[in-house]
Design an enzyme around this catalytic site. Structure first.
Site, mmCIF file in Angstrom:
data_model
loop_
_atom_site.group_PDB
_atom_site.id
_atom_site.type_symbol
_atom_site.label_atom_id
_atom_site.label_comp_id
_atom_site.label_asym_id
_atom_site.label_seq_id
_atom_site.Cartn_x
_atom_site.Cartn_y
_atom_site.Cartn_z
ATOM 1 C CG ASP A 1 24.058 38.991 40.484
ATOM 2 O OD1 ASP A 1 24.669 38.076 40.734
ATOM 3 O OD2 ASP A 1 24.446 39.963 40.792
ATOM 4 C CG ASP B 1 34.313 34.733 42.104
ATOM 5 O OD1 ASP B 1 35.531 35.582 41.690
ATOM 6 O OD2 ASP B 1 33.730 34.183 41.190
ATOM 7 C CG ASP C 1 30.169 42.318 38.999
ATOM 8 O OD1 ASP C 1 30.696 41.093 39.527
ATOM 9 O OD2 ASP C 1 28.358 42.401 39.462
ATOM 10 C CE1 TYR C 2 35.669 39.665 35.767
ATOM 11 C CE2 TYR C 2 33.329 39.172 35.935
ATOM 12 C CZ TYR C 2 34.458 40.049 34.865
ATOM 13 O OH TYR C 2 34.141 39.588 33.393
ATOM 14 C CG HIS D 1 36.346 31.508 37.784
ATOM 15 N ND1 HIS D 1 35.571 31.692 38.801
ATOM 16 C CD2 HIS D 1 36.650 33.015 38.020
ATOM 17 C CE1 HIS D 1 36.172 32.580 40.077
ATOM 18 N NE2 HIS D 1 36.113 33.562 38.848
ATOM 19 C CG PHE E 1 27.963 42.367 36.005
ATOM 20 C CD1 PHE E 1 29.249 41.233 36.602
ATOM 21 C CD2 PHE E 1 28.652 43.588 34.778
ATOM 22 C CE1 PHE E 1 30.415 41.816 36.092
ATOM 23 C CE2 PHE E 1 29.784 43.889 34.141
ATOM 24 C CZ PHE E 1 30.560 43.127 35.223
HETATM 25 N N1 LIG Z 1 26.692 40.208 39.164
HETATM 26 C C1 LIG Z 1 27.673 38.784 38.825
HETATM 27 N N2 LIG Z 1 26.331 37.766 38.577
HETATM 28 C C2 LIG Z 1 27.050 36.843 37.640
HETATM 29 C C3 LIG Z 1 28.431 36.888 37.445
HETATM 30 C C4 LIG Z 1 28.174 35.777 37.344
HETATM 31 C C5 LIG Z 1 29.490 34.259 36.577
HETATM 32 N N3 LIG Z 1 30.576 35.526 36.440
HETATM 33 C C6 LIG Z 1 32.322 34.684 36.545
HETATM 34 C C7 LIG Z 1 32.589 34.207 35.320
HETATM 35 C C8 LIG Z 1 33.609 34.870 35.567
HETATM 36 C C9 LIG Z 1 33.774 35.971 36.389
HETATM 37 O O1 LIG Z 1 35.155 35.949 36.603
HETATM 38 C C10 LIG Z 1 32.956 35.364 37.328
HETATM 39 O O2 LIG Z 1 33.370 34.138 38.437
HETATM 40 C C11 LIG Z 1 26.431 34.924 37.284
HETATM 41 N N4 LIG Z 1 26.169 35.950 37.574
HETATM 42 C C12 LIG Z 1 25.066 36.027 37.596
HETATM 43 O O3 LIG Z 1 24.803 35.784 39.354
HETATM 44 C C13 LIG Z 1 23.043 34.419 38.909
HETATM 45 C C14 LIG Z 1 24.003 32.695 38.992
HETATM 46 O O4 LIG Z 1 24.286 32.918 40.584
HETATM 47 P P1 LIG Z 1 24.515 31.653 41.023
HETATM 48 O O5 LIG Z 1 23.213 31.472 41.071
HETATM 49 O O6 LIG Z 1 24.566 31.250 42.490
HETATM 50 O O7 LIG Z 1 25.731 30.645 39.674
HETATM 51 C C15 LIG Z 1 22.608 34.827 37.711
HETATM 52 O O8 LIG Z 1 21.800 36.207 37.927
HETATM 53 C C16 LIG Z 1 23.603 35.285 36.639
HETATM 54 O O9 LIG Z 1 23.313 35.991 35.714
HETATM 55 C C17 LIG Z 1 29.137 37.774 37.798
HETATM 56 O O10 LIG Z 1 30.447 37.297 37.547
HETATM 57 N N5 LIG Z 1 28.840 38.526 38.283
#
Ligand SMILES: Nc1nc2c(c(CN[C@H]3C=C[C@H](O)[C@@H]3O)cn2[C@@H]2O[C@H](COP(=O)(O)O)[C@@H](O)[C@H]2O)c(=O)[nH]1
Length: 340
Positions: free
Chosen positions: A239, A318, A313-314, A53, A237
């Site tokens: 989301d 992705d 999760d990550y 990233h 997490f």
């Molecule tokens: N469960 C989970 N939720 C995550 C992330 C991340 C960013 N993590 C990145 C950073 C370092 C890691 O390597 C990940 O690549 C954002 N979110 C949530 O997603 C939603 C946004 O989505 P979209 O509208 O498509 O961008 C929003 O609720 C946001 O809070 C995660 O990793 N896991």
């Protein structure tokens, strides 16, 4: 002090009583087998947080830790009414959407000499200054800008008052425990207290608090100040992207009733039964995926270094980003709140 079920126990409690969301054992096994094949890839290594990233900070230092704190304080509600018209932020020639539009905006501000990751700056910034920092390169602004301004100033004031203005001091108070750091965050920073009531039980999801701890672990590659001995105790997490992926991959199923609401783009309220079932079942579903991956490892006699809900999760997040089109038939659940 009110006591809440922690995310893992909340996930189990909700799943056992859920009416409109089902966790499917067969689908869990299928997803676990699919992910098991990736177990030795970069995606399942803490170093992937930086190497996969480009917008994440690449240097392991105090500034980067404070970058992560600002990003996760604002890490919520990026979805737009229409996929074609949404907030986009251009950075170094590339357009970024969703969560990545926030990261691009933070990096753009830093390049412009705006100290957006310094608590003494963002604790007193005006709404107009934040609107400028988070400005979109389309005519659709980033959602909930006023709420972002409120939670950012609040977090900045608290960081200055209680942790001398740096999140590294909060990390150091955790004694290398992910759970201790999680508690420090939810007890000191009100906007991170992501909780609800389900069938009269007080449950906690703590989505932004858990991802904050995980992102510090990822930034520091699980070493030094980030060598949390209990990182495996964090859950996925909760989301709005992972549930979409889990249903799309067949590990979870929505009732007809719920699917109808999702397809109509109904706006759910944070804490309402259907929304809590989606978030709670997602947590438990990923717990079961992890357990089955460990079972596969034991069956094959493989020694698995890093396997926890964070890396699953990550990977799934992705994956959901890369397979947006394949998942278009499974709508996200729409909520406007500061928790995810
Ligand atoms: N469960 C989970 N939720 C995550 C992330 C991340 C960013 N993590 C990145 C950073 C370092 C890691 O390597 C990940 O690549 C954002 N979110 C949530 O997603 C939603 C946004 O989505 P979209 O509208 O498509 O961008 C929003 O609720 C946001 O809070 C995660 O990793 N896991």
């Amino acid at each position: 002090m009110e006591c809440f079920l922690m995310p893992k126990e909340s996930g189990k409690f909700i799943t056992d009583r859920s009416k409109d969301v089902l966790v499917l054992e067969e689908g869990v096994r299928k997803v676990a087998e699919m992910l098991y094949g990736k177990i030795n890839s970069k995606e399942f290594d803490p170093t992937g947080w930086k190497s996969l990233h480009e917008l994440n900070p690449q240097v392991m230092n105090e500034d980067s830790i404070n970058w992560v704190f600002v990003a996760d304080t604002l890490n919520f509600s990026f979805w737009s009414e229409s996929e074609e018209h949404k907030c986009l932020v251009k950075y170094k020639g590339k357009m970024h959407s969703g969560y990545w539009s926030l990261c691009a905006a933070i990096n753009r501000a830093l390049d412009e000499g705006i100290p957006i990751t310094s608590a003494s700056y963002y604790s007193t910034m005006t709404l107009d200054q934040l609107k400028h920092v988070l400005r979109s390169d389309t005519d659709i602004p980033m959602p909930l800008i006023e709420e972002r301004h409120r939670v950012l100033k609040e977090a900045g004031h608290i960081l200055l008052e209680k942790f001398d203005g740096s999140f590294l001091n909060c990390v150091n108070e955790s004694g290398k425990s992910a759970q201790k750091l999680l508690q420090l965050v939810v007890e000191n920073f009100p906007s991170y207290k992501d909780v609800a009531t389900f069938e009269d039980k007080k449950i906690a999801f703590y989505k932004r608090a858990q991802i904050l701890v995980a992102d510090i672990w990822g930034l520091l590659e699980g070493k030094g100040d980030g060598s949390f001995n209990d990182i495996g105790s964090l859950t996925m997490f909760a989301d709005y992207r992972i549930p979409q992926a889990l249903v799309s991959l067949g590990a979870m199923k929505y009732s007809e009733e719920l699917m109808k609401k999702l397809k109509h783009g109904v706006l759910f309220q944070s804490g309402e039964r259907l929304e809590v079932e989606i978030r709670g079942c997602s947590i438990w579903c990923v717990e079961l995926i992890r357990d089955y991956m460990l079972h596969l490892g034991a069956q094959k006699g493989d020694t698995i270094e890093n396997l926890n809900a964070v890396l699953i999760d990550y990977y799934l997040w992705d994956y959901a980003r890369e397979h947006r089109k394949d998942m278009a038939n499974i709508p996200i659940h729409r909520v406007r709140c500061i928790f995810y």
